[in-house]
Design a protein around this motif. Structure first.
Motif, PDB file in Angstrom:
ATOM      1  N   ASP A 210       0.828  -1.208   0.000  1.00  0.00           N
ATOM      2  CA  ASP A 210       0.000   0.000   0.000  1.00  0.00           C
ATOM      3  C   ASP A 210       0.863   1.257   0.000  1.00  0.00           C
ATOM      4  O   ASP A 210       0.615   2.202  -0.766  1.00  0.00           O
ATOM      5  CB  ASP A 210      -0.919  -0.008   1.223  1.00  0.00           C
ATOM      6  CG  ASP A 210      -1.912   1.139   1.210  1.00  0.00           C
ATOM      7  OD1 ASP A 210      -1.514   2.275   1.527  1.00  0.00           O
ATOM      8  OD2 ASP A 210      -3.101   0.909   0.875  1.00  0.00           O
ATOM      9  N   LEU A 211       1.892   1.261   0.826  1.00  0.00           N
ATOM     10  CA  LEU A 211       2.753   2.440   0.906  1.00  0.00           C
ATOM     11  C   LEU A 211       3.601   2.617  -0.349  1.00  0.00           C
ATOM     12  O   LEU A 211       3.873   3.753  -0.769  1.00  0.00           O
ATOM     13  CB  LEU A 211       3.645   2.344   2.149  1.00  0.00           C
ATOM     14  CG  LEU A 211       2.895   2.519   3.471  1.00  0.00           C
ATOM     15  CD1 LEU A 211       3.789   2.146   4.656  1.00  0.00           C
ATOM     16  CD2 LEU A 211       2.398   3.958   3.623  1.00  0.00           C
ATOM     17  N   ARG A 212       4.002   1.522  -0.971  1.00  0.00           N
ATOM     18  CA  ARG A 212       4.704   1.644  -2.251  1.00  0.00           C
ATOM     19  C   ARG A 212       3.789   2.293  -3.279  1.00  0.00           C
ATOM     20  O   ARG A 212       4.230   3.090  -4.097  1.00  0.00           O
ATOM     21  CB  ARG A 212       5.145   0.253  -2.738  1.00  0.00           C
ATOM     22  CG  ARG A 212       6.306  -0.338  -1.987  1.00  0.00           C
ATOM     23  CD  ARG A 212       7.606   0.447  -2.181  1.00  0.00           C
ATOM     24  NE  ARG A 212       8.104   0.314  -3.544  1.00  0.00           N
ATOM     25  CZ  ARG A 212       8.547   1.319  -4.286  1.00  0.00           C
ATOM     26  NH1 ARG A 212       8.519   2.558  -3.806  1.00  0.00           N
ATOM     27  NH2 ARG A 212       8.998   1.119  -5.497  1.00  0.00           N
ATOM     28  N   GLY A 213       2.510   1.945  -3.224  1.00  0.00           N
ATOM     29  CA  GLY A 213       1.543   2.562  -4.125  1.00  0.00           C
ATOM     30  C   GLY A 213       1.356   4.041  -3.875  1.00  0.00           C
ATOM     31  O   GLY A 213       0.900   4.773  -4.760  1.00  0.00           O
ATOM     32  N   ARG A 214       1.699   4.490  -2.690  1.00  0.00           N
ATOM     33  CA  ARG A 214       1.629   5.908  -2.348  1.00  0.00           C
ATOM     34  C   ARG A 214       2.952   6.625  -2.600  1.00  0.00           C
ATOM     35  O   ARG A 214       3.109   7.792  -2.245  1.00  0.00           O
ATOM     36  CB  ARG A 214       1.221   6.078  -0.879  1.00  0.00           C
ATOM     37  CG  ARG A 214      -0.154   5.500  -0.538  1.00  0.00           C
ATOM     38  CD  ARG A 214      -0.414   5.567   0.961  1.00  0.00           C
ATOM     39  NE  ARG A 214      -1.591   4.779   1.334  1.00  0.00           N
ATOM     40  CZ  ARG A 214      -2.824   5.254   1.432  1.00  0.00           C
ATOM     41  NH1 ARG A 214      -3.043   6.545   1.196  1.00  0.00           N
ATOM     42  NH2 ARG A 214      -3.833   4.478   1.776  1.00  0.00           N
ATOM     43  N   GLY A 215       3.902   5.925  -3.191  1.00  0.00           N
ATOM     44  CA  GLY A 215       5.178   6.547  -3.548  1.00  0.00           C
ATOM     45  C   GLY A 215       6.251   6.471  -2.490  1.00  0.00           C
ATOM     46  O   GLY A 215       7.304   7.095  -2.633  1.00  0.00           O
ATOM     47  N   VAL A 216       6.023   5.704  -1.416  1.00  0.00           N
ATOM     48  CA  VAL A 216       7.047   5.591  -0.374  1.00  0.00           C
ATOM     49  C   VAL A 216       8.167   4.673  -0.875  1.00  0.00           C
ATOM     50  O   VAL A 216       7.898   3.555  -1.320  1.00  0.00           O
ATOM     51  CB  VAL A 216       6.439   5.018   0.925  1.00  0.00           C
ATOM     52  CG1 VAL A 216       7.532   4.808   1.982  1.00  0.00           C
ATOM     53  CG2 VAL A 216       5.354   5.944   1.459  1.00  0.00           C
ATOM     54  N   PRO A 217       9.409   5.111  -0.829  1.00  0.00           N
ATOM     55  CA  PRO A 217      10.517   4.285  -1.334  1.00  0.00           C
ATOM     56  C   PRO A 217      10.795   3.087  -0.436  1.00  0.00           C
ATOM     57  O   PRO A 217      10.564   3.128   0.774  1.00  0.00           O
ATOM     58  CB  PRO A 217      11.705   5.257  -1.340  1.00  0.00           C
ATOM     59  CG  PRO A 217      11.358   6.279  -0.313  1.00  0.00           C
ATOM     60  CD  PRO A 217       9.869   6.438  -0.373  1.00  0.00           C
ATOM     61  N   GLU A 218      11.294   2.019  -1.036  1.00  0.00           N
ATOM     62  CA  GLU A 218      11.606   0.807  -0.281  1.00  0.00           C
ATOM     63  C   GLU A 218      12.607   1.070   0.826  1.00  0.00           C
ATOM     64  O   GLU A 218      12.547   0.443   1.893  1.00  0.00           O
ATOM     65  CB  GLU A 218      12.157  -0.265  -1.222  1.00  0.00           C
ATOM     66  CG  GLU A 218      11.147  -0.789  -2.226  1.00  0.00           C
ATOM     67  CD  GLU A 218      11.720  -1.937  -3.052  1.00  0.00           C
ATOM     68  OE1 GLU A 218      12.525  -2.715  -2.487  1.00  0.00           O
ATOM     69  OE2 GLU A 218      11.375  -2.048  -4.230  1.00  0.00           O
ATOM     70  N   THR A 219      13.552   1.978   0.578  1.00  0.00           N
ATOM     71  CA  THR A 219      14.593   2.252   1.568  1.00  0.00           C
ATOM     72  C   THR A 219      14.048   2.919   2.823  1.00  0.00           C
ATOM     73  O   THR A 219      14.754   3.016   3.827  1.00  0.00           O
ATOM     74  CB  THR A 219      15.670   3.159   0.951  1.00  0.00           C
ATOM     75  OG1 THR A 219      15.048   4.317   0.360  1.00  0.00           O
ATOM     76  CG2 THR A 219      16.458   2.418  -0.120  1.00  0.00           C
ATOM     77  N   ALA A 220      12.805   3.378   2.770  1.00  0.00           N
ATOM     78  CA  ALA A 220      12.207   4.061   3.925  1.00  0.00           C
ATOM     79  C   ALA A 220      11.384   3.114   4.783  1.00  0.00           C
ATOM     80  O   ALA A 220      10.723   3.544   5.726  1.00  0.00           O
ATOM     81  CB  ALA A 220      11.326   5.228   3.460  1.00  0.00           C
ATOM     82  N   MET A 221      11.415   1.802   4.471  1.00  0.00           N
ATOM     83  CA  MET A 221      10.573   0.860   5.197  1.00  0.00           C
ATOM     84  C   MET A 221      11.334  -0.405   5.589  1.00  0.00           C
ATOM     85  O   MET A 221      12.160  -0.897   4.824  1.00  0.00           O
ATOM     86  CB  MET A 221       9.365   0.461   4.332  1.00  0.00           C
ATOM     87  CG  MET A 221       8.417   1.594   3.998  1.00  0.00           C
ATOM     88  SD  MET A 221       7.003   1.040   2.988  1.00  0.00           S
ATOM     89  CE  MET A 221       7.786   0.842   1.371  1.00  0.00           C
ATOM     90  N   THR A 222      11.020  -0.892   6.786  1.00  0.00           N
ATOM     91  CA  THR A 222      11.494  -2.193   7.250  1.00  0.00           C
ATOM     92  C   THR A 222      10.277  -2.977   7.718  1.00  0.00           C
ATOM     93  O   THR A 222       9.399  -2.441   8.396  1.00  0.00           O
ATOM     94  CB  THR A 222      12.504  -2.050   8.404  1.00  0.00           C
ATOM     95  OG1 THR A 222      13.681  -1.399   7.919  1.00  0.00           O
ATOM     96  CG2 THR A 222      12.883  -3.412   8.977  1.00  0.00           C
ATOM     97  N   LEU A 223      10.227  -4.267   7.363  1.00  0.00           N
ATOM     98  CA  LEU A 223       9.074  -5.095   7.707  1.00  0.00           C
ATOM     99  C   LEU A 223       9.392  -5.994   8.898  1.00  0.00           C
ATOM    100  O   LEU A 223      10.453  -6.641   8.933  1.00  0.00           O
ATOM    101  CB  LEU A 223       8.665  -5.969   6.519  1.00  0.00           C
ATOM    102  CG  LEU A 223       7.813  -5.294   5.428  1.00  0.00           C
ATOM    103  CD1 LEU A 223       8.569  -4.165   4.743  1.00  0.00           C
ATOM    104  CD2 LEU A 223       7.369  -6.332   4.400  1.00  0.00           C
ATOM    105  N   ASP A 224       8.493  -6.011   9.854  1.00  0.00           N
ATOM    106  CA  ASP A 224       8.585  -6.909  11.005  1.00  0.00           C
ATOM    107  C   ASP A 224       7.435  -7.899  10.902  1.00  0.00           C
ATOM    108  O   ASP A 224       6.273  -7.544  11.089  1.00  0.00           O
ATOM    109  CB  ASP A 224       8.490  -6.114  12.313  1.00  0.00           C
ATOM    110  CG  ASP A 224       8.398  -7.019  13.534  1.00  0.00           C
ATOM    111  OD1 ASP A 224       8.753  -8.201  13.414  1.00  0.00           O
ATOM    112  OD2 ASP A 224       7.968  -6.526  14.592  1.00  0.00           O
ATOM    113  N   TYR A 225       7.765  -9.158  10.628  1.00  0.00           N
ATOM    114  CA  TYR A 225       6.743 -10.175  10.381  1.00  0.00           C
ATOM    115  C   TYR A 225       6.221 -10.843  11.653  1.00  0.00           C
ATOM    116  O   TYR A 225       5.335 -11.685  11.579  1.00  0.00           O
ATOM    117  CB  TYR A 225       7.301 -11.250   9.450  1.00  0.00           C
ATOM    118  CG  TYR A 225       7.644 -10.753   8.074  1.00  0.00           C
ATOM    119  CD1 TYR A 225       6.655 -10.560   7.121  1.00  0.00           C
ATOM    120  CD2 TYR A 225       8.960 -10.472   7.727  1.00  0.00           C
ATOM    121  CE1 TYR A 225       6.962 -10.104   5.849  1.00  0.00           C
ATOM    122  CE2 TYR A 225       9.290 -10.012   6.460  1.00  0.00           C
ATOM    123  CZ  TYR A 225       8.283  -9.830   5.528  1.00  0.00           C
ATOM    124  OH  TYR A 225       8.607  -9.370   4.267  1.00  0.00           O
TER     125      TYR A 225
END
Length: 241
Positions: free
Chosen positions: A112-127
């Motif tokens: 969803d955030l990628r669809g809003r233009g947020v770059p991958e480098t600005a996100m970390t996923l905690d599963y």
């Protein structure tokens, strides 16, 4: 004989009534304590939220049980993207439940955030953010977050902030706005009970997260340095802390 049975029944009813009254009083006191300890650290206007390097985003289902898009999910994603644009945070830790192959909150948030233009480098996923407690415990122990901005609804923030402080995270709350949903009173009631249970988790039975794993320090790139990402307000977040 009948009189004796009535006296026993009355004693039982009085004991039950006393127990219910004490439980209600305990619930009220616990909630007032949590709310009182966290009220001053909650901001309801996104542009006024305190700038932090890390924003912790709590996962929730993308869809409601009735099959419509969850307004709580939409509000958290919209606010998270905007906070990056406003330079209130440099990096988002997306923490949620990944219980099955078909249910993955972190990936859904990331898409969803990628669809809003947020770059991958600005996100970390905690599963392994199976609960509010797990999300914050892992943020501190696994991802090395010592301070951050908690991004979620206002009703959720008091409990989240209380847990964060107990786990050693210096946190502020950024309340996201969202439309009221059907049956919201049940959610509010559940949150009241959850605040009481949180005190037990922290001070009585010493709750531990379901899964920790090795340390994975966040790699944070300042937003102003990320190509193609517009900043709505002047000055990098680091300069305003």
């Amino acid at each position: 004989m009948k009189w004796s049975a009535w006296r026993v029944l009355r004693a039982i009813l009085m004991a039950l009534g006393t127990a219910v009254l004490l439980a209600a009083l305990l619930l009220l006191v616990a909630n007032l304590w949590v709310l009182g300890q966290t009220r001053e650290r909650i901001e309801h206007e996104l542009p006024l939220c305190r700038a932090e390097r890390v924003g912790i985003v709590f996962g929730t289902s993308h869809w409601t049980r009735s099959g419509v898009r969850n307004p709580y999910f939409e509000a958290r994603m919209s606010a998270s993207a905007r906070l990056l644009r406003l330079d209130r945070v440099d990096h988002l830790l997306l923490s949620g439940d990944n219980r099955t192959l078909s249910y993955n909150e972190p990936i859904t948030m990331w898409r969803d955030l990628r669809g809003r233009g947020v770059p991958e480098t600005a996100m970390t996923l905690d599963y392994a953010g199976f609960s509010t407690f797990d999300t914050l415990a892992r943020a501190r122990a696994v991802f090395g977050v010592e301070r951050g901005l908690l991004i979620t609804q206002a009703w959720h923030l008091p409990r989240a902030l209380f847990i964060a402080e107990a786990l050693g995270i210096e946190a502020q709350g950024c309340a996201v706005s969202s439309h009221r949903v059907k049956g919201q009173w049940r959610l509010a009631a559940r949150e009241w009970v959850a605040r009481l249970a949180t005190l037990g988790d922290l001070y009585l039975w010493g709750r531990e997260p379901h899964f920790l794993g090795p340390r994975e320090p966040l790699e944070i790139v300042p937003q102003a340095a990320q190509r193609g990402w517009a900043i709505d307000t002047p000055g990098p977040a680091a300069e305003r802390r």
